[in-house]
Enzyme design. Sequence first.
Site, PDB file in Angstrom:
ATOM      1  N   GLU A 250      -8.718   8.929  -3.153  1.00  0.00           N
ATOM      2  CA  GLU A 250      -9.139   8.570  -4.509  1.00  0.00           C
ATOM      3  C   GLU A 250      -9.898   9.717  -5.170  1.00  0.00           C
ATOM      4  O   GLU A 250     -10.789  10.322  -4.566  1.00  0.00           O
ATOM      5  CB  GLU A 250     -10.022   7.322  -4.440  1.00  0.00           C
ATOM      6  CG  GLU A 250     -10.510   6.823  -5.786  1.00  0.00           C
ATOM      7  CD  GLU A 250     -11.501   5.679  -5.657  1.00  0.00           C
ATOM      8  OE1 GLU A 250     -11.678   4.941  -6.641  1.00  0.00           O
ATOM      9  OE2 GLU A 250     -12.114   5.524  -4.573  1.00  0.00           O
TER      10      GLU A 250
ATOM     11  N   LYS B 264      -6.974   0.690 -11.692  1.00  0.00           N
ATOM     12  CA  LYS B 264      -7.788  -0.066 -10.737  1.00  0.00           C
ATOM     13  C   LYS B 264      -8.306  -1.360 -11.364  1.00  0.00           C
ATOM     14  O   LYS B 264      -8.927  -1.358 -12.421  1.00  0.00           O
ATOM     15  CB  LYS B 264      -8.948   0.816 -10.281  1.00  0.00           C
ATOM     16  CG  LYS B 264      -9.836   0.248  -9.196  1.00  0.00           C
ATOM     17  CD  LYS B 264     -10.811   1.325  -8.741  1.00  0.00           C
ATOM     18  CE  LYS B 264     -11.748   0.869  -7.651  1.00  0.00           C
ATOM     19  NZ  LYS B 264     -12.628   1.985  -7.199  1.00  0.00           N
TER      20      LYS B 264
ATOM     21  N   CYS C  82      -9.185   1.707  -3.735  1.00  0.00           N
ATOM     22  CA  CYS C  82     -10.519   1.536  -3.182  1.00  0.00           C
ATOM     23  C   CYS C  82     -10.992   0.079  -3.205  1.00  0.00           C
ATOM     24  O   CYS C  82     -10.560  -0.717  -2.393  1.00  0.00           O
ATOM     25  CB  CYS C  82     -11.497   2.468  -3.872  1.00  0.00           C
ATOM     26  SG  CYS C  82     -12.981   2.801  -2.877  1.00  0.00           S
TER      27      CYS C  82
END
Length: 292
Positions: free
Chosen positions: A43, A116, A153
């Site tokens: 990331e 995300k 994540c």
Amino acid sequence: MSHVTVAATQFACQSDSAANIDKAETLVRRAAAKGAQIILLQELFETPYFCRDQKQSLFGLAKPAVGNPVIARMSALAKELSIVLPVSFFERANNAYFNSVMVLDADGETLGLYRKSHIPDGPGYQEKFYFNPGDTGFRVFETRYAPIGVGICWDQWFPECARSMALQGAEILFYPTAIGSEPQDSGIDSRDHWQRVMQGHAGANMMPLVASNRIGTEQGDNFAQTFYGSSFIAGPQGEKIAEAGRDEESILTASFDLDKIRGQRASWGLFRDRRPELYTALLTLDGRNWSE
């Protein structure tokens, strides 16, 4: 294509963005030389993890998806090596900012963008200051080698994310990440918890999973964070097939027969026996629908 080789990578990020991008390319080339066809970078690999501090100036790191020079460079690399690359970047879209991944196919073409969905906000991980919640929904990308799902994540802690991608036809799950020490409590080591949650996604959906983390200690304005690496590849029973150390630059590879896994997944009955009409509590925050 039934047999697919995937790779996870991990490395330490410097303050020199050009050096980080060069390092990413070097690891991708090394992974491709090992036979990897889908290669995962960590990331936000262009820079140190900047979300430990709230600083207006750091919004300057964001770039639009269209015309992004790093995406263009990685696109050329994907085409040259005939590999699939999910590329993490800090995206600016007019007045919105996202933590995003652009998925590049083996011909270098862009397959699409994932933003995300789950944005953390805690000591050392103050992402809500920088990122809007993603608006793409969970996506599956039909790459040359396999349909893949990509979360980012904090997404990896939510079984709903993995299951949604599996339901849409993903056959391998990928999670680029940046996670390490907790500045509020030096006694917390979440490494094993982090791995076990994702191993559960692999096992519950009966499909391989690839996670790439960063390594090294990075200094912020008020404290330092040490990222614990431990990138890994899990098999369809949730078993760890390959795992990197906590502080070593690494490339991990593993090969899977997706046709065989697909047959096992069908015969096991996990998707046959689902009862989505009973899962409406998942559409609420507290498990109840007060409007009824």
